[in-house]
Write a protein that holds these residues in place. Sequence first.
Motif, PDB file in Angstrom:
ATOM      1  N   LEU A 191       0.238   2.882   0.104  1.00 57.13           N
ATOM      2  CA  LEU A 191       0.111   1.437  -0.088  1.00 57.13           C
ATOM      3  C   LEU A 191       0.863   0.667   1.003  1.00 57.13           C
ATOM      4  O   LEU A 191       0.385  -0.360   1.480  1.00 57.13           O
ATOM      5  N   ILE A 192       2.027   1.163   1.380  1.00 59.70           N
ATOM      6  CA  ILE A 192       2.798   0.511   2.443  1.00 59.70           C
ATOM      7  C   ILE A 192       2.018   0.551   3.748  1.00 59.70           C
ATOM      8  O   ILE A 192       1.969  -0.434   4.496  1.00 59.70           O
ATOM      9  N   GLU A 193       1.356   1.677   4.031  1.00 62.97           N
ATOM     10  CA  GLU A 193       0.562   1.814   5.252  1.00 62.97           C
ATOM     11  C   GLU A 193      -0.801   1.135   5.140  1.00 62.97           C
ATOM     12  O   GLU A 193      -1.566   1.116   6.094  1.00 62.97           O
ATOM     13  N   ASN A 194      -1.113   0.596   3.967  1.00 59.15           N
ATOM     14  CA  ASN A 194      -2.392  -0.062   3.669  1.00 59.15           C
ATOM     15  C   ASN A 194      -3.566   0.905   3.862  1.00 59.15           C
ATOM     16  O   ASN A 194      -4.611   0.556   4.394  1.00 59.15           O
ATOM     17  N   LYS A 195      -3.346   2.159   3.419  1.00 63.37           N
ATOM     18  CA  LYS A 195      -4.394   3.172   3.457  1.00 63.37           C
ATOM     19  C   LYS A 195      -4.531   3.826   2.085  1.00 63.37           C
ATOM     20  O   LYS A 195      -4.422   5.049   1.947  1.00 63.37           O
ATOM     21  N   PRO A 196      -4.793   3.018   1.056  1.00 64.52           N
ATOM     22  CA  PRO A 196      -4.895   3.606  -0.278  1.00 64.52           C
ATOM     23  C   PRO A 196      -6.183   4.407  -0.440  1.00 64.52           C
ATOM     24  O   PRO A 196      -7.162   4.192   0.272  1.00 64.52           O
ATOM     25  N   GLN A 197      -6.153   5.348  -1.371  1.00 66.67           N
ATOM     26  CA  GLN A 197      -7.324   6.175  -1.640  1.00 66.67           C
ATOM     27  C   GLN A 197      -8.039   5.734  -2.910  1.00 66.67           C
ATOM     28  O   GLN A 197      -9.226   5.985  -3.052  1.00 66.67           O
ATOM     29  N   ILE A 198      -7.337   5.073  -3.823  1.00 69.46           N
ATOM     30  CA  ILE A 198      -7.938   4.710  -5.110  1.00 69.46           C
ATOM     31  C   ILE A 198      -8.052   3.193  -5.263  1.00 69.46           C
ATOM     32  O   ILE A 198      -9.133   2.681  -5.530  1.00 69.46           O
ATOM     33  N   VAL A 199      -6.964   2.478  -5.081  1.00 68.20           N
ATOM     34  CA  VAL A 199      -6.990   1.013  -5.234  1.00 68.20           C
ATOM     35  C   VAL A 199      -7.530   0.377  -3.955  1.00 68.20           C
ATOM     36  O   VAL A 199      -7.519   0.997  -2.895  1.00 68.20           O
ATOM     37  N   PRO A 200      -8.025  -0.875  -4.028  1.00 67.56           N
ATOM     38  CA  PRO A 200      -8.570  -1.527  -2.826  1.00 67.56           C
ATOM     39  C   PRO A 200      -7.503  -1.781  -1.776  1.00 67.56           C
ATOM     40  O   PRO A 200      -6.331  -1.971  -2.094  1.00 67.56           O
ATOM     41  N   LYS A 201      -7.942  -1.790  -0.513  1.00 62.95           N
ATOM     42  CA  LYS A 201      -7.011  -2.100   0.575  1.00 62.95           C
ATOM     43  C   LYS A 201      -6.478  -3.506   0.399  1.00 62.95           C
ATOM     44  O   LYS A 201      -7.173  -4.391  -0.071  1.00 62.95           O
ATOM     45  N   GLY A 202      -5.226  -3.701   0.787  1.00 58.30           N
ATOM     46  CA  GLY A 202      -4.613  -5.016   0.693  1.00 58.30           C
ATOM     47  C   GLY A 202      -4.094  -5.342  -0.700  1.00 58.30           C
ATOM     48  O   GLY A 202      -3.703  -6.468  -0.954  1.00 58.30           O
ATOM     49  N   SER A 203      -4.105  -4.375  -1.599  1.00 56.07           N
ATOM     50  CA  SER A 203      -3.590  -4.612  -2.945  1.00 56.07           C
ATOM     51  C   SER A 203      -2.095  -4.895  -2.898  1.00 56.07           C
ATOM     52  O   SER A 203      -1.377  -4.357  -2.048  1.00 56.07           O
ATOM     53  N   ALA A 204      -1.644  -5.733  -3.797  1.00 62.78           N
ATOM     54  CA  ALA A 204      -0.218  -6.042  -3.874  1.00 62.78           C
ATOM     55  C   ALA A 204       0.533  -4.792  -4.315  1.00 62.78           C
ATOM     56  O   ALA A 204       0.048  -4.020  -5.139  1.00 62.78           O
ATOM     57  N   ILE A 205       1.702  -4.616  -3.744  1.00 69.10           N
ATOM     58  CA  ILE A 205       2.516  -3.459  -4.116  1.00 69.10           C
ATOM     59  C   ILE A 205       3.337  -3.834  -5.342  1.00 69.10           C
ATOM     60  O   ILE A 205       4.138  -4.769  -5.312  1.00 69.10           O
TER      61      ILE A 205
END
Length: 135
Positions: free
Chosen positions: A14-28
Amino acid sequence: MSALENYRAALCRLIENKPQIVPKGSAINKDTVALEAGRKRGSIKNSRVSNASLIAEIEAAAVVQQAQSKPTSAQEVKKQKSLKKAAQERLDNIRDDYNIALMKIVSLAHENHALQQEIKHLKKELQRRNVIKIR
């Protein structure tokens, strides 16, 4: 891989903005980290002692993300309002200039008409004086 390792891996993605499940740019936050780790929303809880360091890491990453993110919607609305106000002021100035220009045109047209009438009158007067009546 333990649950804590899964959560930390998900947080890194999520920090790298490369999630596999949630959409990109999701709030941490705790829920998105849990969902990204393949767990249920709310599975990261403050009450669990083992999650204390993970929660601190998530909160720190959230603060960094908010600092780097685009302006919030409130800031965007404020910016749009100020832009709208500036545009409205510019439009009002242009309208004022337009009205002044119209008044000048009307005034010049009126003066032109009056001068043309005077020229006609003077031409008639000149013709009348130059004409000698023969009886």
